[in-house]
Design a protein around this motif. Structure first.
Motif, PDB file in Angstrom:
ATOM      1  N   ASN A  67       0.800  -1.121   0.037  1.00  0.00           N
ATOM      2  CA  ASN A  67      -0.157   0.013   0.029  1.00  0.00           C
ATOM      3  C   ASN A  67       0.996   1.110   0.023  1.00  0.00           C
ATOM      4  O   ASN A  67       0.666   2.208  -0.604  1.00  0.00           O
ATOM      5  CB  ASN A  67      -1.022  -0.053   1.104  1.00  0.00           C
ATOM      6  CG  ASN A  67      -2.279  -1.095   1.231  1.00  0.00           C
ATOM      7  OD1 ASN A  67      -2.546  -1.232  -0.132  1.00  0.00           O
ATOM      8  ND2 ASN A  67      -2.448  -1.434   2.043  1.00  0.00           N
ATOM      9  N   SER A  68       2.040   1.271   0.790  1.00  0.00           N
ATOM     10  CA  SER A  68       3.089   2.428   0.648  1.00  0.00           C
ATOM     11  C   SER A  68       3.525   2.573  -0.764  1.00  0.00           C
ATOM     12  O   SER A  68       3.851   3.532  -1.173  1.00  0.00           O
ATOM     13  CB  SER A  68       4.217   2.241   1.549  1.00  0.00           C
ATOM     14  OG  SER A  68       4.954   1.093   1.309  1.00  0.00           O
ATOM     15  N   ILE A  69       3.793   1.429  -1.541  1.00  0.00           N
ATOM     16  CA  ILE A  69       4.207   1.538  -2.936  1.00  0.00           C
ATOM     17  C   ILE A  69       3.289   2.206  -3.922  1.00  0.00           C
ATOM     18  O   ILE A  69       3.340   2.887  -4.543  1.00  0.00           O
ATOM     19  CB  ILE A  69       4.719   0.161  -3.298  1.00  0.00           C
ATOM     20  CG1 ILE A  69       5.943  -0.192  -2.558  1.00  0.00           C
ATOM     21  CG2 ILE A  69       4.983   0.277  -4.797  1.00  0.00           C
ATOM     22  CD1 ILE A  69       6.310  -1.698  -2.732  1.00  0.00           C
ATOM     23  N   TRP A  70       1.956   1.769  -3.622  1.00  0.00           N
ATOM     24  CA  TRP A  70       0.800   2.185  -4.426  1.00  0.00           C
ATOM     25  C   TRP A  70       0.575   3.795  -4.242  1.00  0.00           C
ATOM     26  O   TRP A  70       0.290   4.469  -5.107  1.00  0.00           O
ATOM     27  CB  TRP A  70      -0.389   1.472  -4.169  1.00  0.00           C
ATOM     28  CG  TRP A  70      -0.514   0.021  -5.262  1.00  0.00           C
ATOM     29  CD1 TRP A  70      -0.042   0.156  -6.646  1.00  0.00           C
ATOM     30  CD2 TRP A  70      -0.707  -1.165  -4.800  1.00  0.00           C
ATOM     31  NE1 TRP A  70      -0.351  -1.081  -6.984  1.00  0.00           N
ATOM     32  CE2 TRP A  70      -0.461  -1.945  -5.981  1.00  0.00           C
ATOM     33  CE3 TRP A  70      -1.005  -1.709  -3.579  1.00  0.00           C
ATOM     34  CZ2 TRP A  70      -0.739  -3.407  -5.592  1.00  0.00           C
ATOM     35  CZ3 TRP A  70      -1.468  -3.266  -3.490  1.00  0.00           C
ATOM     36  CH2 TRP A  70      -1.332  -3.731  -4.793  1.00  0.00           C
ATOM     37  N   ALA A  71       0.589   3.939  -2.889  1.00  0.00           N
ATOM     38  CA  ALA A  71       0.601   5.420  -2.281  1.00  0.00           C
ATOM     39  C   ALA A  71      -0.580   5.896  -2.882  1.00  0.00           C
ATOM     40  O   ALA A  71      -0.281   7.188  -3.580  1.00  0.00           O
ATOM     41  CB  ALA A  71       1.833   6.150  -2.555  1.00  0.00           C
ATOM     42  N   GLY A  72      -1.916   5.399  -2.821  1.00  0.00           N
ATOM     43  CA  GLY A  72      -3.093   6.165  -3.122  1.00  0.00           C
ATOM     44  C   GLY A  72      -3.500   6.247  -4.795  1.00  0.00           C
ATOM     45  O   GLY A  72      -4.619   6.637  -5.226  1.00  0.00           O
ATOM     46  N   ASN A  73      -2.709   5.428  -5.520  1.00  0.00           N
ATOM     47  CA  ASN A  73      -3.242   5.285  -6.926  1.00  0.00           C
ATOM     48  C   ASN A  73      -4.510   4.479  -6.764  1.00  0.00           C
ATOM     49  O   ASN A  73      -5.010   3.835  -6.049  1.00  0.00           O
ATOM     50  CB  ASN A  73      -2.094   4.366  -7.610  1.00  0.00           C
ATOM     51  CG  ASN A  73      -0.961   4.829  -7.908  1.00  0.00           C
ATOM     52  OD1 ASN A  73       0.274   4.514  -7.354  1.00  0.00           O
ATOM     53  ND2 ASN A  73      -0.880   6.009  -8.925  1.00  0.00           N
ATOM     54  N   LYS A  74      -5.451   4.813  -7.923  1.00  0.00           N
ATOM     55  CA  LYS A  74      -6.790   4.590  -7.797  1.00  0.00           C
ATOM     56  C   LYS A  74      -6.913   3.079  -8.504  1.00  0.00           C
ATOM     57  O   LYS A  74      -7.833   2.351  -7.826  1.00  0.00           O
ATOM     58  CB  LYS A  74      -7.610   5.447  -8.487  1.00  0.00           C
ATOM     59  CG  LYS A  74      -7.837   7.026  -7.782  1.00  0.00           C
ATOM     60  CD  LYS A  74      -8.814   7.964  -8.763  1.00  0.00           C
ATOM     61  CE  LYS A  74      -8.899   9.208  -7.904  1.00  0.00           C
ATOM     62  NZ  LYS A  74      -9.633  10.243  -8.651  1.00  0.00           N
ATOM     63  N   VAL A  75      -6.567   2.863  -9.436  1.00  0.00           N
ATOM     64  CA  VAL A  75      -6.358   1.526  -9.900  1.00  0.00           C
ATOM     65  C   VAL A  75      -5.008   0.862  -9.759  1.00  0.00           C
ATOM     66  O   VAL A  75      -4.070   0.876 -10.574  1.00  0.00           O
ATOM     67  CB  VAL A  75      -6.703   1.516 -11.483  1.00  0.00           C
ATOM     68  CG1 VAL A  75      -6.948  -0.026 -11.923  1.00  0.00           C
ATOM     69  CG2 VAL A  75      -8.139   2.439 -11.957  1.00  0.00           C
ATOM     70  N   ARG A  76      -4.971  -0.208  -8.872  1.00  0.00           N
ATOM     71  CA  ARG A  76      -3.734  -0.874  -8.509  1.00  0.00           C
ATOM     72  C   ARG A  76      -3.665  -2.235  -9.323  1.00  0.00           C
ATOM     73  O   ARG A  76      -4.675  -2.886  -9.155  1.00  0.00           O
ATOM     74  CB  ARG A  76      -3.757  -0.960  -7.040  1.00  0.00           C
ATOM     75  CG  ARG A  76      -3.814   0.472  -6.223  1.00  0.00           C
ATOM     76  CD  ARG A  76      -4.193   0.114  -4.610  1.00  0.00           C
ATOM     77  NE  ARG A  76      -5.509  -0.518  -4.745  1.00  0.00           N
ATOM     78  CZ  ARG A  76      -5.964  -1.348  -3.675  1.00  0.00           C
ATOM     79  NH1 ARG A  76      -5.032  -1.541  -2.557  1.00  0.00           N
ATOM     80  NH2 ARG A  76      -6.960  -1.819  -3.695  1.00  0.00           N
ATOM     81  N   LEU A  77      -2.508  -2.456  -9.749  1.00  0.00           N
ATOM     82  CA  LEU A  77      -2.368  -3.847 -10.313  1.00  0.00           C
ATOM     83  C   LEU A  77      -1.244  -4.555  -9.489  1.00  0.00           C
ATOM     84  O   LEU A  77      -0.246  -4.037  -9.386  1.00  0.00           O
ATOM     85  CB  LEU A  77      -1.962  -3.478 -11.663  1.00  0.00           C
ATOM     86  CG  LEU A  77      -1.224  -4.787 -12.470  1.00  0.00           C
ATOM     87  CD1 LEU A  77      -2.222  -5.879 -12.713  1.00  0.00           C
ATOM     88  CD2 LEU A  77      -0.639  -4.518 -13.663  1.00  0.00           C
ATOM     89  N   LEU A  78      -1.663  -5.904  -9.075  1.00  0.00           N
ATOM     90  CA  LEU A  78      -0.515  -6.687  -8.750  1.00  0.00           C
ATOM     91  C   LEU A  78      -0.341  -7.809  -9.520  1.00  0.00           C
ATOM     92  O   LEU A  78      -1.206  -8.403 -10.116  1.00  0.00           O
ATOM     93  CB  LEU A  78      -1.230  -7.353  -7.326  1.00  0.00           C
ATOM     94  CG  LEU A  78       0.003  -8.084  -6.456  1.00  0.00           C
ATOM     95  CD1 LEU A  78       1.248  -7.073  -6.173  1.00  0.00           C
ATOM     96  CD2 LEU A  78      -0.426  -8.409  -5.356  1.00  0.00           C
ATOM     97  N   ALA A  79       0.960  -7.623 -10.325  1.00  0.00           N
ATOM     98  CA  ALA A  79       1.384  -8.597 -11.229  1.00  0.00           C
ATOM     99  C   ALA A  79       2.513  -9.541 -10.668  1.00  0.00           C
ATOM    100  O   ALA A  79       3.395  -9.037 -10.044  1.00  0.00           O
ATOM    101  CB  ALA A  79       1.910  -7.690 -12.514  1.00  0.00           C
ATOM    102  N   GLY A  80       2.787 -10.487 -11.469  1.00  0.00           N
ATOM    103  CA  GLY A  80       3.848 -11.385 -10.940  1.00  0.00           C
ATOM    104  C   GLY A  80       3.716 -12.761 -11.761  1.00  0.00           C
ATOM    105  O   GLY A  80       2.796 -13.293 -12.534  1.00  0.00           O
TER     106      GLY A  80
END
Length: 356
Positions: A67-80
């Protein structure tokens, strides 16, 4: 003209040298960070992707970290792409249930459940679909309210000059979602020729003076004789009997035809593995020159841009570590197609919601 900011911000788990991130970026997705336990990936990832690299074991990453890396981004993608060795077809029935790679997909699921990003994408070997850990991964996604789709994707249909199949999964909290269909037909497939045909010649054991990654392993005297007798697309059966390896003369080894072999110019290459610069490890002989493919050729066949960096300037690239990084990477052309599909999905969902 300035480019419109991306509505999607991604974090790349098990990022390696950035193949997945590179393709997502090419599609227009912002990459905030990559996470991998392998510190040798730090320079390639940061130099090419321009995002922070966290040398961390994913098992130590928490929801707060992400959450600290995304820091408020509205559309978050977790990829891997969780390490796939336990599921690889190259293991040929070996019991891998004890290996550390098995629980890592579950760790991916843990981080999804604890952060609930709007989008998820995963890439892995097709055989993972039959594993209990993948079935449980799907169940958790659906339990947490995701629309999910997955399928086996054939690389050449997505612009990859390589006969490679990968399982691709996409999931969304925004609405129904589909894995993109590869649109290319066989007559339009990228080939070995289109990928590496214009590179300068190098001899066995030689490194090109202007590109240290364009270097070939030196063949032994007997392997020089073997490759000289090899035909593009052929097998070791084309050799005279005295050149054949002892193992291939036995019935138990007679079916292993795709080793000590040349690629064909006008077909996609075989799957690029972590041993792709070794003539004896697969169909990794150059179609025309008497040598194995170079590290640069392996990278291009994996779909990386020609200027992609794998080692720090002034440091001579070494075959084993660099080829391992290339072979373990997600092919950027496939990742680009996934990224374009995710962006289209977000725009369609946004337009649909605005129309209500």
């Amino acid at each position: 003209m300035s480019r419109r900011p991306s509505p999607i911000a991604g974090v790349d788990l098990f990022c390696g040298v950035g193949g997945l991130s590179a393709g997502l970026q090419q599609a227009g997705i912002t990459i905030n960070a990559g996470i991998d336990i392998d510190e040798t990936c730090s320079y390639p990832f940061e130099a090419n992707i321009g995002a922070s690299f966290l040398a961390r074991d994913v098992r130590e990453i928490s929801a707060e970290h992400l959450n600290s890396i995304w820091a408020g981004n509205k559309v978050r993608l977790l990829a891997g792409c969780a390490p796939c060795q336990p599921f690889s077809s190259y293991r040929r029935g070996v019991d891998t249930s004890h290996e550390s790679g098995w629980p890592l997909l579950a760790e991916f699921g843990r981080l999804i459940a604890s952060t609930l990003p709007e989008l998820v994408t995963m890439e892995n070997v097709p055989r993972i679909a039959k594993s209990e850990v993948f079935i449980e991964f799907l169940r958790k996604l659906r339990t947490n309210g995701y629309w999910v789709d997955w399928k086996s994707c054939y690389g050449p249909r997505y612009g990859l000059p390589q006969h490679r199949r990968r399982l691709v999964l996409v999931a969304s909290k925004l609405g129904p979602i589909k894995v993109p269909e590869g649109s290319l037909e066989p007559e339009d497939f990228a080939t070995v020729r289109t990928a590496i045909g214009d590179l300068p010649s190098v001899a066995s054991g030689e490194r090109h003076e202007l590109d240290p990654l364009h270097a070939s392993r030196r063949l032994s005297d007997i392997n020089m004789k073997r490759i000289a007798m090899s035909k593009p697309g052929g097998t070791w059966e084309d050799w005279p009997e005295e050149l054949r390896a002892e193992c291939h003369r036995r019935s138990s080894g007679s079916t292993f035809k795709n080793v000590y072999a040349r690629m064909s110019w006008d077909d996609p290459s075989p799957t690029i593995t972590t041993l792709a610069t070794n003539f004896g490890a697969g169909r990794f002989g150059h179609p025309e020159q008497d040598r194995p493919i170079t590290m640069r050729e392996a990278a291009l066949l994996q779909g990386f841009p020609r200027d992609y960096l794998f080692s720090k300037p002034g440091r001579m690239p070494q075959f084993a570590p660099v080829t391992r990084l290339i072979g373990n990477a997600v092919p950027p052309p496939l990742a680009k197609s996934i990224g374009s599909s995710l962006l289209n999905h977000v725009h369609e969902c946004s337009s649909r919601n605005q129309g209500k």
